[in-house]
Design a protein around this motif. Structure first.
Motif, short mmCIF file in Angstrom:
data_model
loop_
_atom_site.label_atom_id
_atom_site.label_comp_id
_atom_site.label_asym_id
_atom_site.label_seq_id
_atom_site.Cartn_x
_atom_site.Cartn_y
_atom_site.Cartn_z
N ALA A 172 0.82 -1.22 0.00
CA ALA A 172 0.00 0.00 0.00
C ALA A 172 0.85 1.27 0.00
N ALA A 173 1.90 1.29 0.77
CA ALA A 173 2.72 2.50 0.89
C ALA A 173 3.32 2.92 -0.45
N ASP A 174 3.60 1.94 -1.32
CA ASP A 174 4.26 2.23 -2.59
C ASP A 174 3.31 2.26 -3.78
N ARG A 175 2.18 1.52 -3.68
CA ARG A 175 1.35 1.34 -4.89
C ARG A 175 -0.12 1.71 -4.70
N LEU A 176 -0.49 2.24 -3.56
CA LEU A 176 -1.88 2.64 -3.33
C LEU A 176 -1.97 4.15 -3.17
N ALA A 177 -2.90 4.78 -3.87
CA ALA A 177 -3.18 6.21 -3.74
C ALA A 177 -4.68 6.39 -3.59
N VAL A 178 -5.08 7.57 -3.12
CA VAL A 178 -6.49 7.86 -2.86
C VAL A 178 -6.89 9.14 -3.58
N ASN A 179 -8.11 9.16 -4.11
CA ASN A 179 -8.55 10.29 -4.92
C ASN A 179 -9.05 11.44 -4.05
N LEU A 180 -8.11 12.25 -3.58
CA LEU A 180 -8.39 13.49 -2.85
C LEU A 180 -7.65 14.61 -3.59
N PRO A 181 -8.33 15.30 -4.50
CA PRO A 181 -7.63 16.16 -5.47
C PRO A 181 -7.31 17.58 -5.04
N TYR A 182 -8.04 18.13 -4.06
CA TYR A 182 -7.95 19.58 -3.89
C TYR A 182 -6.64 20.06 -3.29
N ARG A 183 -5.90 19.19 -2.65
CA ARG A 183 -4.57 19.60 -2.16
C ARG A 183 -3.65 19.96 -3.32
N PHE A 184 -3.96 19.46 -4.52
CA PHE A 184 -3.12 19.73 -5.69
C PHE A 184 -3.59 20.92 -6.51
N HIS A 185 -4.60 21.63 -6.03
CA HIS A 185 -5.12 22.77 -6.78
C HIS A 185 -4.01 23.80 -6.98
N GLU A 186 -3.93 24.34 -8.16
CA GLU A 186 -2.84 25.27 -8.50
C GLU A 186 -2.87 26.54 -7.65
N LEU A 187 -4.02 26.86 -7.03
CA LEU A 187 -4.12 28.08 -6.23
C LEU A 187 -3.74 27.89 -4.77
N VAL A 188 -3.50 26.66 -4.33
CA VAL A 188 -3.15 26.43 -2.92
C VAL A 188 -1.88 27.18 -2.53
N PRO A 189 -0.80 27.14 -3.33
CA PRO A 189 0.39 27.94 -2.96
C PRO A 189 0.10 29.44 -2.89
#
Length: 316
Positions: free
Chosen positions: A115-132
């Motif tokens: 899981a640590a290497d091959r599992l991801a979860v669909n939570l997209p908003y942390r990657f929004h371009e406006l977060v920085p």
């Protein structure tokens, strides 16, 4: 090298979000789909079903379809089996949020081999371009933090199978559904909070939530309405002197002391899917949400549910 992509659960989430991304990705090809209703799955796939193995058997999906990459888009209570089986088969897996309907199973998935290497979860908003940009616009010092998330709910969503109203299948209501997205975004900007209190409009499957949290930067409030007539997602931080910064994802802009910054990407909800596919293909790195990060969100959701008080007249 083209990667073989498969999906388990051909419902509305897959149709609206995953399918458009994978069919346009140059490094992935759709080879297999697994669903309890094969005819419904073919209908959801549409033209993309040509040449694709469509089956109701998870074993056939994995052994005959042989996907390198698997999206698990089943109802929340049906994540565990497909995720564990796909990991055991050596595939990279993108699981829809939350990890599971039950916190015990969520912990099991986060600790699973591979899981640590091959599992991801669909939570997209942390990657929004406006977060920085929002981070740069934040007032100095302590502030009050408010996130408001409103949607039209099932009136707009129209799920293929309406499992959202079943607490055993969904694991809750608006808090586990939309709150997972909201909390992940808040944690990304402000760090992990301490749950302080929670009010819901119904026990079991709530549509409205008001949750209180204590962040390192100050007190926070999470407000969710899943039956609103207005679509919106705003994160606001306000200092004692009234200075504030607002991240408005519906409008795609950050408003702060130095003016307004506007986003270019009008589909930020696809960021985690794109990031996962690009990461597996070796195009980027660091664009996935790990199971440990998703579990942290779900632990907070679980703690808020444990504190929840029911108020049928609850408003935001």
């Amino acid at each position: 090298m083209t990667l073989r992509y498969g999906v388990v659960g051909c419902g509305r989430v897959f149709q609206r979000y995953h399918l458009p991304v994978v069919t346009e990705h140059p490094d992935h090809t759709l080879v297999a789909a697994c669903d309890t209703d094969a005819d419904s799955a073919r209908a959801v796939l549409g033209a993309a079903a040509e040449g694709v193995l469509v089956t109701t058997s998870l074993e056939e999906f994995l052994t005959v379809g042989r996907p390198d990459v698997v999206a698990v888009c089943t109802p929340n209570d049906a994540h565990t089996g497909p995720v564990l089986a796909a990991l055991a088969a050596g595939a990279h897996v993108l699981c829809e949020k939350p990890l599971a309907a039950d916190i015990t199973e969520a912990r099991l998935l986060a600790a699973a081999p591979g899981a640590a290497d091959r599992l991801a979860v669909n939570l997209p908003y942390r990657f929004h371009e406006l977060v920085p940009a929002f981070g740069k616009a934040l007032p100095d010092g302590p502030c009050e933090i408010t996130l408001t998330f409103t949607t039209a709910g099932q009136r707009l969503w129209r799920p293929v199978t309406n499992w959202y109203g079943d607490v055993a299948r969904a694991g809750g209501g608006a808090l586990v559904d939309l709150g997972a997205h909201a909390l992940d975004l808040m944690i990304t900007v402000f760090g992990a909070p301490r749950p302080a209190g929670c009010r819901v409009d119904a026990a079991g499957v709530e549509e409205r939530v008001v949750a209180d949290l204590e962040f390192p930067a100050g007190p926070g409030r999470l407000r969710i309405d899943r039956r609103s007539r207005v679509m919106g997602l705003t994160l606001e931080a306000t200092a004692a002197d009234g200075e504030s910064a607002v991240l408005d994802l519906r409008r795609g802009e950050v408003r702060g002391r130095d003016g307004t910054v506007v986003a270019e990407d009008r589909r930020p909800e696809l960021a985690a899917i794109r990031g996962f596919l690009d990461t597996v293909a070796g195009r980027v790195s660091g664009r996935t949400v790990t199971p440990a990060q998703a579990l942290q969100v779900q632990e907070i959701v679980s703690a808020l549910y444990a504190r929840a008080e029911t108020d049928q007249e609850l408003t935001l």
